[in-house]
Design a protein around this motif. Structure first.
Motif, short mmCIF file in Angstrom:
data_model
loop_
_atom_site.label_atom_id
_atom_site.label_comp_id
_atom_site.label_asym_id
_atom_site.label_seq_id
_atom_site.Cartn_x
_atom_site.Cartn_y
_atom_site.Cartn_z
N PRO A 87 10.47 17.54 -7.04
CA PRO A 87 9.39 16.56 -7.11
C PRO A 87 9.83 15.30 -7.84
N PRO A 88 9.28 14.14 -7.45
CA PRO A 88 9.68 12.87 -8.07
C PRO A 88 9.50 12.87 -9.58
N SER A 89 10.36 12.10 -10.23
CA SER A 89 10.32 12.01 -11.69
C SER A 89 9.44 10.87 -12.18
N ASP A 90 8.85 10.12 -11.23
CA ASP A 90 7.91 9.06 -11.60
C ASP A 90 6.93 8.85 -10.46
N VAL A 91 5.86 8.14 -10.74
CA VAL A 91 4.81 7.92 -9.74
C VAL A 91 5.34 7.15 -8.54
N ALA A 92 6.27 6.24 -8.76
CA ALA A 92 6.80 5.43 -7.67
C ALA A 92 7.42 6.29 -6.57
N TYR A 115 6.27 8.80 -5.20
CA TYR A 115 5.25 9.32 -4.29
C TYR A 115 4.72 8.27 -3.32
N ARG A 116 5.17 7.04 -3.41
CA ARG A 116 4.56 5.96 -2.66
C ARG A 116 4.97 5.88 -1.19
N VAL A 149 0.85 -1.18 0.00
CA VAL A 149 0.00 0.00 0.00
C VAL A 149 0.90 1.24 0.00
N PRO A 150 0.61 2.24 -0.84
CA PRO A 150 1.45 3.46 -0.89
C PRO A 150 1.15 4.39 0.28
N ILE A 151 1.61 4.00 1.47
CA ILE A 151 1.19 4.70 2.68
C ILE A 151 1.75 6.12 2.76
N ALA A 206 0.09 10.46 -9.96
CA ALA A 206 0.31 9.87 -8.63
C ALA A 206 -0.94 9.93 -7.76
N THR A 207 -1.86 10.86 -8.03
CA THR A 207 -3.10 10.89 -7.25
C THR A 207 -3.90 9.60 -7.45
#
Length: 343
Positions: free
Chosen positions: A224-229, A231-232, A122-124, A317-318
């Motif tokens: 800010p992150p360069s990929d969705v990962a 943000y997890r 889970v992306p807590i 990422a949302t």
């Protein structure tokens, strides 16, 4: 603070379990309101190790009755059950007495979710990253850092009343993206005129320990992150072992990061030195310095040549918040995130 009969409430699910407390959702049978019921972790109760947690609960009950229920940003407590054996209500056989509290359901999601859920991928840390550390979501007309500003405002009210509230990490802060509001869910780690340390602390504490929490949990120098990962996962959650060392490590991170602007470094250096040496004379001084640093961070983000790309990744990422895990909270991803789709 009102004493209530637990059987007035119907348990509906387990929201999470941390180091000290187990938290369950429930419905008030009389009003239909959603509430949260909190007790010490059952394993701690069964081993008769819950005394310090009960003491913290007692302080929290007293604080809500005296002050906290009137402070914006603090999730109100609606009552508590008397010190007793509550095996019948919870359906277990712990055979010990302990305290139970009942609070309003906090709107939104925890900035950092249940650590146990991380095992299930889970992306807590999504809330912390999306809405605190890399808030690319807000328009120029919005407050760019609503979480940080509301925490600072709440602490200002506590401080004016003679308290310092600690343990304000992202696990204890809920955020409603749709309403842009926070809820502090566990205001029990208090410093007062009679007590200069919280349970488990390694020495005397003061308002500078809160300042460190704001530096540690609610701002990072990295872009800010360069990929969705990116943000997890949560950021900087390890406990503080040495106050000065923690400040030094955070300062090195700011000064050595290629993403830090000159303005960010300038705003950070004086602020961090005053926190490290516990030199702030007034709360308003730190608040002003901290907001100056956030403004430098906002300008850095706004001037980045890859802002459009970074904003698109932020929106992607949302989607992490549409996962089933978040449905157990007072949070509907479709409505809460609707205002960010066209950013």
């Amino acid at each position: 603070m009102e004493k209530v009969d637990l059987y007035r409430y119907e348990l509906t699910g387990l929201l999470g379990s941390g180091a000290d407390y187990e938290v369950r959702s429930a419905i008030d049978r009389e009003t239909g309101d959603a509430v949260v019921i909190k007790r010490p972790v059952p394993q701690m109760i069964s081993r008769k190790m819950h005394g310090p947690v009960d003491e913290r609960t007692e302080r929290t009950i007293h604080l809500h009755g005296e002050l906290a229920n009137g402070i914006p940003g603090v999730c109100p407590m609606v009552g508590h059950a008397e010190l007793a054996n509550h095996d019948g209500f919870f359906g277990d056989s712990l055979e010990q007495e302990y305290r139970v509290t009942i609070s309003q359901r906090a709107a939104g999601i925890p900035l950092v979710g249940d650590p146990m859920a991380r095992i299930l991928r889970v992306p807590i840390g999504a809330g912390q990253n999306l809405f605190c550390l890399h808030p690319l979501c807000f328009s120029a007309d919005d407050d760019q850092f609503p979480v940080q500003r509301q925490i600072l405002d709440a602490q200002e009210r506590f401080h004016a009343a003679g308290y310092v509230l600690l343990d304000l990490g992202p696990q204890n802060i809920f955020f409603s993206p749709g309403q842009r509001t926070i809820s502090i869910i566990d205001p029990g780690a208090l410093l007062t005129a009679e007590s200069d340390r919280t349970p488990g602390s390694r020495g005397p504490q003061d308002i500078h320990d809160f300042y460190l929490e704001m530096l540690k949990f609610y701002c990072v120098p990295e872009a800010p992150p360069s990929d969705v990962a990116g943000y997890r996962d949560p950021v900087n959650l390890r406990p503080v072992v040495n106050f000065q060392q923690e400040i030094d490590e955070l300062s090195h991170r700011v000064t050595s990061s290629p993403d830090s602007s000159v303005e960010m470094k300038d705003a950070w250096s004086g602020m961090a030195a005053r926190v490290r040496n516990r030199e702030y004379q007034g709360y308003s001084e730190f608040k002003a310095d901290y907001l100056d640093y956030l403004e430098a961070l906002r300008q850095r983000n706004g001037n980045r040549p890859d802002l459009d790309r970074a904003s698109e990744i932020w929106k992607q990422a949302t989607e992490l918040l549409y996962e089933d895990h978040w449905k157990k909270y007072d949070f509907d991803a479709i409505s809460e995130l609707a205002g960010f789709k066209d950013f």
